[in-house]
Design a protein around this motif. Structure first.
Motif, PDB file in Angstrom:
ATOM      1  N   TRP A 141     -82.515 -37.609  12.867  1.00  8.99           N
ATOM      2  CA  TRP A 141     -82.542 -36.736  14.024  1.00  8.99           C
ATOM      3  C   TRP A 141     -81.468 -36.799  14.805  1.00  8.99           C
ATOM      4  O   TRP A 141     -80.708 -35.785  15.598  1.00  8.99           O
ATOM      5  N   ASN A 142     -80.993 -38.102  15.508  1.00 12.99           N
ATOM      6  CA  ASN A 142     -80.001 -38.359  16.348  1.00 12.99           C
ATOM      7  C   ASN A 142     -78.603 -37.870  15.979  1.00 12.99           C
ATOM      8  O   ASN A 142     -78.004 -37.369  16.957  1.00 12.99           O
ATOM      9  N   THR A 143     -78.721 -37.919  14.669  1.00 12.15           N
ATOM     10  CA  THR A 143     -77.345 -37.338  14.095  1.00 12.15           C
ATOM     11  C   THR A 143     -77.022 -35.898  14.150  1.00 12.15           C
ATOM     12  O   THR A 143     -75.935 -35.329  14.402  1.00 12.15           O
ATOM     13  N   VAL A 144     -78.170 -35.114  13.795  1.00 10.52           N
ATOM     14  CA  VAL A 144     -78.086 -33.575  13.811  1.00 10.52           C
ATOM     15  C   VAL A 144     -78.118 -33.141  15.249  1.00 10.52           C
ATOM     16  O   VAL A 144     -77.878 -32.072  15.476  1.00 10.52           O
ATOM     17  N   CYS A 145     -78.290 -33.983  16.016  1.00 11.69           N
ATOM     18  CA  CYS A 145     -78.444 -33.508  17.514  1.00 11.69           C
ATOM     19  C   CYS A 145     -77.051 -33.585  18.151  1.00 11.69           C
ATOM     20  O   CYS A 145     -76.856 -33.307  19.433  1.00 11.69           O
ATOM     21  N   GLU A 146     -76.047 -34.229  17.459  1.00  9.93           N
ATOM     22  CA  GLU A 146     -74.606 -34.271  18.022  1.00  9.93           C
ATOM     23  C   GLU A 146     -74.264 -32.779  18.074  1.00  9.93           C
ATOM     24  O   GLU A 146     -74.587 -31.779  17.224  1.00  9.93           O
ATOM     25  N   GLY A 147     -73.053 -32.515  18.806  1.00  9.21           N
ATOM     26  CA  GLY A 147     -72.557 -31.291  19.000  1.00  9.21           C
ATOM     27  C   GLY A 147     -71.936 -30.760  17.590  1.00  9.21           C
ATOM     28  O   GLY A 147     -72.167 -29.479  17.310  1.00  9.21           O
ATOM     29  N   ILE A 148     -71.635 -31.349  16.610  1.00 11.20           N
ATOM     30  CA  ILE A 148     -70.978 -30.938  15.492  1.00 11.20           C
ATOM     31  C   ILE A 148     -71.949 -31.585  14.238  1.00 11.20           C
ATOM     32  O   ILE A 148     -72.390 -32.767  14.252  1.00 11.20           O
ATOM     33  N   PHE A 149     -72.273 -30.667  13.327  1.00  6.22           N
ATOM     34  CA  PHE A 149     -73.264 -31.062  12.272  1.00  6.22           C
ATOM     35  C   PHE A 149     -72.292 -31.937  11.214  1.00  6.22           C
ATOM     36  O   PHE A 149     -71.415 -31.553  10.571  1.00  6.22           O
ATOM     37  N   ARG A 150     -72.580 -33.243  11.178  1.00  8.33           N
ATOM     38  CA  ARG A 150     -71.926 -34.184  10.525  1.00  8.33           C
ATOM     39  C   ARG A 150     -72.441 -34.144   9.062  1.00  8.33           C
ATOM     40  O   ARG A 150     -73.355 -35.278   8.833  1.00  8.33           O
ATOM     41  N   ARG A 151     -72.310 -33.444   8.381  1.00  6.60           N
ATOM     42  CA  ARG A 151     -72.962 -33.318   6.862  1.00  6.60           C
ATOM     43  C   ARG A 151     -72.895 -34.445   6.127  1.00  6.60           C
ATOM     44  O   ARG A 151     -73.955 -34.968   5.454  1.00  6.60           O
ATOM     45  N   GLU A 152     -71.622 -34.957   5.870  1.00  4.23           N
ATOM     46  CA  GLU A 152     -71.711 -36.233   5.016  1.00  4.23           C
ATOM     47  C   GLU A 152     -72.385 -37.284   5.656  1.00  4.23           C
ATOM     48  O   GLU A 152     -73.084 -38.154   4.739  1.00  4.23           O
ATOM     49  N   VAL A 153     -72.635 -37.378   7.063  1.00  5.50           N
ATOM     50  CA  VAL A 153     -73.339 -38.806   7.311  1.00  5.50           C
ATOM     51  C   VAL A 153     -74.867 -38.374   7.093  1.00  5.50           C
ATOM     52  O   VAL A 153     -75.526 -39.229   6.929  1.00  5.50           O
ATOM     53  N   VAL A 154     -75.138 -37.137   7.320  1.00  7.81           N
ATOM     54  CA  VAL A 154     -76.796 -36.745   7.156  1.00  7.81           C
ATOM     55  C   VAL A 154     -76.874 -36.958   5.571  1.00  7.81           C
ATOM     56  O   VAL A 154     -78.017 -37.592   5.272  1.00  7.81           O
ATOM     57  N   GLN A 155     -76.095 -36.489   4.712  1.00  7.89           N
ATOM     58  CA  GLN A 155     -76.336 -36.657   3.535  1.00  7.89           C
ATOM     59  C   GLN A 155     -76.392 -38.176   2.980  1.00  7.89           C
ATOM     60  O   GLN A 155     -77.409 -38.381   2.024  1.00  7.89           O
ATOM     61  N   SER A 156     -75.731 -38.991   3.260  1.00  5.64           N
ATOM     62  CA  SER A 156     -75.660 -40.548   3.246  1.00  5.64           C
ATOM     63  C   SER A 156     -77.043 -41.029   3.635  1.00  5.64           C
ATOM     64  O   SER A 156     -77.631 -41.793   3.215  1.00  5.64           O
ATOM     65  N   LEU A 157     -77.351 -40.718   4.937  1.00  2.30           N
ATOM     66  CA  LEU A 157     -78.610 -41.119   5.429  1.00  2.30           C
ATOM     67  C   LEU A 157     -79.882 -40.727   4.746  1.00  2.30           C
ATOM     68  O   LEU A 157     -80.894 -41.531   4.240  1.00  2.30           O
ATOM     69  N   VAL A 158     -79.772 -39.459   4.281  1.00  5.17           N
ATOM     70  CA  VAL A 158     -81.076 -38.921   3.376  1.00  5.17           C
ATOM     71  C   VAL A 158     -81.090 -39.739   2.051  1.00  5.17           C
ATOM     72  O   VAL A 158     -82.144 -40.185   1.752  1.00  5.17           O
ATOM     73  N   THR A 159     -79.858 -40.025   1.611  1.00  6.62           N
ATOM     74  CA  THR A 159     -79.890 -40.765   0.189  1.00  6.62           C
ATOM     75  C   THR A 159     -80.199 -42.286   0.409  1.00  6.62           C
ATOM     76  O   THR A 159     -81.179 -42.921  -0.294  1.00  6.62           O
ATOM     77  N   ALA A 160     -79.885 -42.785   1.662  1.00  6.06           N
ATOM     78  CA  ALA A 160     -80.212 -44.107   1.630  1.00  6.06           C
ATOM     79  C   ALA A 160     -81.574 -44.143   2.070  1.00  6.06           C
ATOM     80  O   ALA A 160     -82.318 -45.108   1.635  1.00  6.06           O
ATOM     81  N   LEU A 161     -82.337 -43.253   2.850  1.00 12.75           N
ATOM     82  CA  LEU A 161     -83.698 -43.052   2.836  1.00 12.75           C
ATOM     83  C   LEU A 161     -84.669 -43.086   1.453  1.00 12.75           C
ATOM     84  O   LEU A 161     -85.442 -43.795   1.410  1.00 12.75           O
ATOM     85  N   LEU A 162     -83.958 -42.435   0.697  1.00  6.61           N
ATOM     86  CA  LEU A 162     -84.788 -42.057  -0.718  1.00  6.61           C
ATOM     87  C   LEU A 162     -84.482 -43.411  -1.334  1.00  6.61           C
ATOM     88  O   LEU A 162     -85.291 -43.598  -2.203  1.00  6.61           O
ATOM     89  N   PHE A 163     -83.297 -44.084  -1.332  1.00  8.12           N
ATOM     90  CA  PHE A 163     -83.350 -45.217  -2.057  1.00  8.12           C
ATOM     91  C   PHE A 163     -84.329 -46.280  -1.352  1.00  8.12           C
ATOM     92  O   PHE A 163     -84.906 -47.076  -2.149  1.00  8.12           O
ATOM     93  N   ASN A 164     -84.527 -46.499  -0.066  1.00  8.73           N
ATOM     94  CA  ASN A 164     -85.288 -47.372   0.427  1.00  8.73           C
ATOM     95  C   ASN A 164     -86.600 -46.987   0.131  1.00  8.73           C
ATOM     96  O   ASN A 164     -87.600 -48.076  -0.026  1.00  8.73           O
ATOM     97  N   ILE A 165     -87.173 -45.542  -0.037  1.00 11.67           N
ATOM     98  CA  ILE A 165     -88.289 -45.356  -0.441  1.00 11.67           C
ATOM     99  C   ILE A 165     -88.503 -45.901  -2.027  1.00 11.67           C
ATOM    100  O   ILE A 165     -89.751 -46.212  -2.199  1.00 11.67           O
ATOM    101  N   SER A 166     -87.587 -45.793  -2.551  1.00 10.37           N
ATOM    102  CA  SER A 166     -87.498 -46.313  -3.983  1.00 10.37           C
ATOM    103  C   SER A 166     -88.138 -47.769  -4.083  1.00 10.37           C
ATOM    104  O   SER A 166     -88.993 -48.228  -4.940  1.00 10.37           O
ATOM    105  N   TYR A 167     -87.473 -48.736  -3.097  1.00  6.76           N
ATOM    106  CA  TYR A 167     -88.065 -49.976  -2.967  1.00  6.76           C
ATOM    107  C   TYR A 167     -89.334 -50.356  -2.569  1.00  6.76           C
ATOM    108  O   TYR A 167     -90.028 -50.937  -3.108  1.00  6.76           O
ATOM    109  N   ILE A 168     -89.628 -49.320  -1.765  1.00  8.13           N
ATOM    110  CA  ILE A 168     -91.277 -49.475  -1.159  1.00  8.13           C
ATOM    111  C   ILE A 168     -92.082 -48.946  -1.993  1.00  8.13           C
ATOM    112  O   ILE A 168     -93.184 -49.774  -2.552  1.00  8.13           O
ATOM    113  N   ARG A 169     -91.807 -48.107  -2.928  1.00  4.03           N
ATOM    114  CA  ARG A 169     -92.650 -47.447  -4.074  1.00  4.03           C
ATOM    115  C   ARG A 169     -92.893 -48.675  -5.099  1.00  4.03           C
ATOM    116  O   ARG A 169     -94.138 -49.031  -5.728  1.00  4.03           O
TER     117      ARG A 169
END
Length: 298
Positions: A153-181
């Motif tokens: 959320w904080n990343t998308v609130c920056e003035g410019i949409f940092r697409r690669e950063v958001v992609q990496s964070l979403v992928t990291a979230l999914l990987f972490n969910i995999s470990y939790i699961r």
């Protein structure tokens, strides 16, 4: 008013194009990606109780307060604070009940937005290879997952949409969910039985084929079972028959078409492969207690 050209799909494009929320500062939507900081504070007018919707893209949902009773692809879930849900693309969702204090955080992404698609089991779940995922998080897992949402959320609130950063964070979230699961699965003393596994495979087939295939042998053949054994297995596992599950799926599709398409009743009857409109109307009234036209005008 939204024109009724096709069945309503809750898509990123639709959410972006239509004024369906009171407070836009609690959401961010761009091509291929969207995030909701607070569903409650956003005050969306999109969802109604007992009205099915089709979700085109997948969702990562974190329940942060209250309770929600919902049907996702015919399977009912009771979700409350601390539940994490990964909903596969194309899912049909119907809210059955919701508490006034209910709130959730949501990430919506198109498949192409996610990096490393073929490298992780949880991402295979996400893109629809298996059933939806629902996990009850412990306190540490909840805080950790909530932190990922906040970072994105904080990343998308920056003035410019940092697409690669958001992609990496979403992928990291999914990987972490995999470990939790995986930790959740290893903590369960009784793994899914063969019957339960077949039941979930059956439900997936019903969601895919019920509009055109409404006979027990078809599903039995897909599962390499006899029709009699499939009937027995489904009844024992779910307390409902094969045909009851098929009929529920057909009703979900019929309701979406009646509410959110320009199709006439006879056209919907044909689309859902009923022999004639009269048969469709009798089926619908038996299932819903009202006629298709009465439902459409509600």
């Amino acid at each position: 008013m939204t024109s009724k050209n096709e069945p309503l799909e809750i898509t990123l494009k639709r959410v972006r194009d239509y004024n369906i929320v009171a407070n836009n500062e609690f959401r961010f939507v761009t091509i291929g990606f969207g995030i909701v900081k607070s569903f409650k504070k956003m005050e969306s007018s999109l969802f109604g109780v007992h009205q099915p919707y089709r979700m085109k893209e997948g969702r990562i949902i974190l329940i942060i307060s209250g309770e929600l009773h919902v049907s996702i692809n015919l399977i009912e879930y009771s979700l409350q604070t601390g539940n994490l849900v990964i909903m596969s693309p194309g899912s049909i969702v119907e809210v059955l009940s919701i508490t006034p204090d209910f709130d959730m955080r949501v990430i919506v992404v198109e498949n192409e937005f996610i990096q490393y698609l073929n490298k992780n089991e949880i991402i295979e779940y996400y893109i629809g290879h298996q059933q939806n995922v629902s996990i009850k998080l412990n306190e540490k897992e909840f805080e950790q997952t909530n932190t990922y949402f906040s970072l994105i959320w904080n990343t998308v609130c920056e003035g410019i949409f940092r697409r690669e950063v958001v992609q990496s964070l979403v992928t990291a979230l999914l990987f972490n969910i995999s470990y939790i699961r995986k930790d959740n699965i290893s903590a369960i003393s009784t793994p899914m039985s063969r019957q339960e596994e077949l039941f979930h495979r059956f439900i997936a087939l019903v969601n895919e084929f019920s509009s055109s295939e409404r006979n027990v042998p078809f599903y039995a053949d897909k599962l390499c079972l006899t029709p009699r054994y499939l009937n027995t297995l489904i009844k024992q596992t779910s307390k409902q028959t094969v045909m009851e599950w098929i009929n529920q799926s057909v009703m979900m599709e019929a309701k979406i078409l009646l509410k959110y398409s320009d199709l006439l009743v006879y056209q919907i009857s044909d689309k859902l492969n009923f022999p004639n409109p009269s048969f469709f109307c009798k089926f619908f009234k038996k299932m819903a207690g009202i006629t298709p036209l009465e439902y459409q005008r509600k």
